[in-house]
Design a protein around this motif. Sequence first.
Motif, PDB file in Angstrom:
ATOM      1  N   SER A   1     -37.423   2.292 -48.462  1.00  0.00           N
ATOM      2  CA  SER A   1     -36.945   2.942 -47.243  1.00  0.00           C
ATOM      3  C   SER A   1     -37.832   4.113 -46.834  1.00  0.00           C
ATOM      4  N   ARG A   2     -37.955   4.268 -45.529  1.00  0.00           N
ATOM      5  CA  ARG A   2     -38.727   5.370 -44.979  1.00  0.00           C
ATOM      6  C   ARG A   2     -37.903   6.652 -44.972  1.00  0.00           C
ATOM      7  N   PHE A   3     -38.506   7.723 -45.436  1.00  0.00           N
ATOM      8  CA  PHE A   3     -37.874   9.041 -45.434  1.00  0.00           C
ATOM      9  C   PHE A   3     -38.041   9.711 -44.077  1.00  0.00           C
ATOM     10  N   PHE A   4     -36.965  10.357 -43.632  1.00  0.00           N
ATOM     11  CA  PHE A   4     -37.023  11.245 -42.481  1.00  0.00           C
ATOM     12  C   PHE A   4     -36.532  12.621 -42.906  1.00  0.00           C
TER      13      PHE A   4
ATOM     14  N   GLU B   1     -46.890   5.746 -59.509  1.00  0.00           N
ATOM     15  CA  GLU B   1     -45.441   5.796 -59.704  1.00  0.00           C
ATOM     16  C   GLU B   1     -44.761   4.604 -59.035  1.00  0.00           C
ATOM     17  N   ILE B   2     -45.221   4.256 -57.852  1.00  0.00           N
ATOM     18  CA  ILE B   2     -44.650   3.091 -57.162  1.00  0.00           C
ATOM     19  C   ILE B   2     -44.911   1.819 -57.974  1.00  0.00           C
ATOM     20  N   ARG B   3     -46.085   1.720 -58.565  1.00  0.00           N
ATOM     21  CA  ARG B   3     -46.404   0.568 -59.399  1.00  0.00           C
ATOM     22  C   ARG B   3     -45.489   0.517 -60.625  1.00  0.00           C
ATOM     23  N   ASP B   4     -45.207   1.680 -61.203  1.00  0.00           N
ATOM     24  CA  ASP B   4     -44.308   1.721 -62.353  1.00  0.00           C
ATOM     25  C   ASP B   4     -42.903   1.257 -61.966  1.00  0.00           C
ATOM     26  N   MET B   5     -42.440   1.667 -60.796  1.00  0.00           N
ATOM     27  CA  MET B   5     -41.135   1.207 -60.308  1.00  0.00           C
ATOM     28  C   MET B   5     -41.103  -0.308 -60.190  1.00  0.00           C
ATOM     29  N   ALA B   6     -42.108  -0.846 -59.514  1.00  0.00           N
ATOM     30  CA  ALA B   6     -42.154  -2.287 -59.273  1.00  0.00           C
ATOM     31  C   ALA B   6     -42.234  -3.060 -60.585  1.00  0.00           C
TER      32      ALA B   6
ATOM     33  N   PRO C   1     -42.808  15.721 -43.914  1.00  0.00           N
ATOM     34  CA  PRO C   1     -42.938  14.750 -42.817  1.00  0.00           C
ATOM     35  C   PRO C   1     -42.337  13.389 -43.177  1.00  0.00           C
ATOM     36  N   ALA C   2     -42.055  12.613 -42.161  1.00  0.00           N
ATOM     37  CA  ALA C   2     -41.584  11.247 -42.372  1.00  0.00           C
ATOM     38  C   ALA C   2     -42.662  10.434 -43.093  1.00  0.00           C
ATOM     39  N   THR C   3     -42.233   9.466 -43.862  1.00  0.00           N
ATOM     40  CA  THR C   3     -43.162   8.628 -44.622  1.00  0.00           C
ATOM     41  C   THR C   3     -44.050   7.825 -43.672  1.00  0.00           C
ATOM     42  N   HIS C   4     -45.344   7.815 -43.954  1.00  0.00           N
ATOM     43  CA  HIS C   4     -46.268   7.042 -43.130  1.00  0.00           C
ATOM     44  C   HIS C   4     -46.074   5.548 -43.396  1.00  0.00           C
ATOM     45  N   LEU C   5     -46.175   4.758 -42.349  1.00  0.00           N
ATOM     46  CA  LEU C   5     -45.970   3.317 -42.488  1.00  0.00           C
ATOM     47  C   LEU C   5     -46.959   2.699 -43.471  1.00  0.00           C
ATOM     48  N   ASN C   6     -48.183   3.223 -43.526  1.00  0.00           N
ATOM     49  CA  ASN C   6     -49.178   2.686 -44.467  1.00  0.00           C
ATOM     50  C   ASN C   6     -48.709   2.816 -45.915  1.00  0.00           C
ATOM     51  N   THR C   7     -48.029   3.936 -46.218  1.00  0.00           N
ATOM     52  CA  THR C   7     -47.503   4.148 -47.565  1.00  0.00           C
ATOM     53  C   THR C   7     -46.449   3.093 -47.907  1.00  0.00           C
ATOM     54  N   LEU C   8     -45.593   2.802 -46.946  1.00  0.00           N
ATOM     55  CA  LEU C   8     -44.551   1.801 -47.159  1.00  0.00           C
ATOM     56  C   LEU C   8     -45.149   0.407 -47.316  1.00  0.00           C
TER      57      LEU C   8
ATOM     58  N   LEU D   1     -48.101  -0.258 -48.490  1.00  0.00           N
ATOM     59  CA  LEU D   1     -48.726  -0.287 -49.805  1.00  0.00           C
ATOM     60  C   LEU D   1     -47.673  -0.535 -50.883  1.00  0.00           C
ATOM     61  N   ALA D   2     -46.530   0.133 -50.757  1.00  0.00           N
ATOM     62  CA  ALA D   2     -45.448  -0.079 -51.723  1.00  0.00           C
ATOM     63  C   ALA D   2     -44.951  -1.516 -51.663  1.00  0.00           C
ATOM     64  N   GLU D   3     -44.831  -2.055 -50.466  1.00  0.00           N
ATOM     65  CA  GLU D   3     -44.409  -3.455 -50.310  1.00  0.00           C
ATOM     66  C   GLU D   3     -45.381  -4.392 -51.025  1.00  0.00           C
ATOM     67  N   ALA D   4     -46.671  -4.181 -50.802  1.00  0.00           N
ATOM     68  CA  ALA D   4     -47.682  -5.017 -51.451  1.00  0.00           C
ATOM     69  C   ALA D   4     -47.636  -4.867 -52.969  1.00  0.00           C
ATOM     70  N   THR D   5     -47.375  -3.651 -53.434  1.00  0.00           N
ATOM     71  CA  THR D   5     -47.283  -3.404 -54.872  1.00  0.00           C
ATOM     72  C   THR D   5     -46.113  -4.175 -55.476  1.00  0.00           C
ATOM     73  N   GLY D   6     -44.981  -4.211 -54.752  1.00  0.00           N
ATOM     74  CA  GLY D   6     -43.835  -4.971 -55.225  1.00  0.00           C
ATOM     75  C   GLY D   6     -44.133  -6.444 -55.357  1.00  0.00           C
ATOM     76  N   PHE D   7     -44.788  -6.997 -54.370  1.00  0.00           N
ATOM     77  CA  PHE D   7     -45.138  -8.417 -54.427  1.00  0.00           C
ATOM     78  C   PHE D   7     -46.158  -8.689 -55.535  1.00  0.00           C
ATOM     79  N   GLU D   8     -47.109  -7.776 -55.703  1.00  0.00           N
ATOM     80  CA  GLU D   8     -48.109  -7.939 -56.764  1.00  0.00           C
ATOM     81  C   GLU D   8     -47.465  -7.926 -58.150  1.00  0.00           C
ATOM     82  N   ALA D   9     -46.366  -7.172 -58.286  1.00  0.00           N
ATOM     83  CA  ALA D   9     -45.661  -7.128 -59.572  1.00  0.00           C
ATOM     84  C   ALA D   9     -44.869  -8.409 -59.830  1.00  0.00           C
ATOM     85  N   GLY D  10     -44.742  -9.235 -58.811  1.00  0.00           N
ATOM     86  CA  GLY D  10     -44.034 -10.500 -58.979  1.00  0.00           C
ATOM     87  C   GLY D  10     -42.678 -10.555 -58.330  1.00  0.00           C
ATOM     88  N   LEU D  11     -42.258  -9.456 -57.674  1.00  0.00           N
ATOM     89  CA  LEU D  11     -40.957  -9.469 -57.008  1.00  0.00           C
ATOM     90  C   LEU D  11     -40.983 -10.456 -55.847  1.00  0.00           C
TER      91      LEU D  11
END
Length: 357
Positions: free
Chosen positions: A271-274, A250-255, A283-290, A292-302
């Motif tokens: 953004s991190r959820f609390f 889903e994150i890849r689809d967003m990106a 629970p709050a979002t784990h930093l690893n998840t964020l 991974l999403a950051e890397a996915t955004g860059f991989e998509a070309g953002l």
Amino acid sequence: MPGKIRAETKKYPEKNVGGFMKEAVLYQKLEKENIQCNLCAHRCVIHPGKSGICKVRENVDGKLYTNVYGRAIAQHIDPVEKKPLYHFYPGTKAYSFATPGCNFHCKFCQNWEISQVSNERILEMGQKITPEQIVSNAKYSGCTSIAHTYTEPAIFFEYSFDVAVMAHKEGLKNIYVSNGYMTYEMLEMIGPYLDAANIDLKAFRDETYRRIIGGSLQPVLDNLKKIKEMGVWLEVTSLIIPGINDDPEEIRDMANFMAEELGTDVPWHISRFFPAWKMEEVPATHLNTLQLAEATGFEAGLKYVYIGNVASNRDATRCPACGKVLINRMEFGILKNKIQNGRCPNCGAQISGVGLG
């Protein structure tokens, strides 16, 4: 959701309403004094004496009224980075305001105390402040812009529109921080006065929008493209919530949507959820998840991807060409901005944005 209404009984004691009622814009009259509101994508059909999903727009004897005109529930001077807007006049201040109410009912709402309220409480909340006073306060406080934020600006559109028109006359910029669920008619009306927007892309699955948020996905996607086409500076925020929208696919689809449909220059704030409101057990979002999403955004070309709501240096702006840090930030403040005439001083690459330096 379109066409569904939230049936609420009219309660307008004069002592509570005061001068807050104003005839609404963007509605059409139907048979038997019914009304269709054309302000947001719900397009509520509202019967006499009832209100729409947002709870602040009511059919009174065959006319649609807003009961939050001038009813300010929040006013603050914020760094523009807090909206968040990282590529729009960085380091400046935004005079931010809102009224009660919302057209979404997100179970994870961070501002639920002012957005998710009953009709009766809405009529008791806020203080009277005119559009002229909002603009005057913004100028007096040295703000560059006015941010229509905290709740959903679409639901207080008449108030917001008057503020925006006056703001432009006084040389101030207008910012919308929005869930993106407005109609094209509303966007066309506010377009000439809107300078920047941060739109929430809350998920990339329609089922999530319907079950957790109270809307549907497609109008948000359409409006993101429309806002970009209008020439309004656009940034996008996605709150990543464990078990709700954190699936890597889903994150890849967003990106990919952002890169392909909006363009690689549009900044993406992850953004991190609390735990909040009806999702305090999540629970709050784990930093690893964020990350991974950051890397996915860059991989998509953002070119510009930022992690928010964490204590880290993930909010620095880097040149997409040479990788040099151009803007250092700390807690929404600018430590240093090296951008010169909109370009990287190291390699000369153009940096996307407005009023960057």
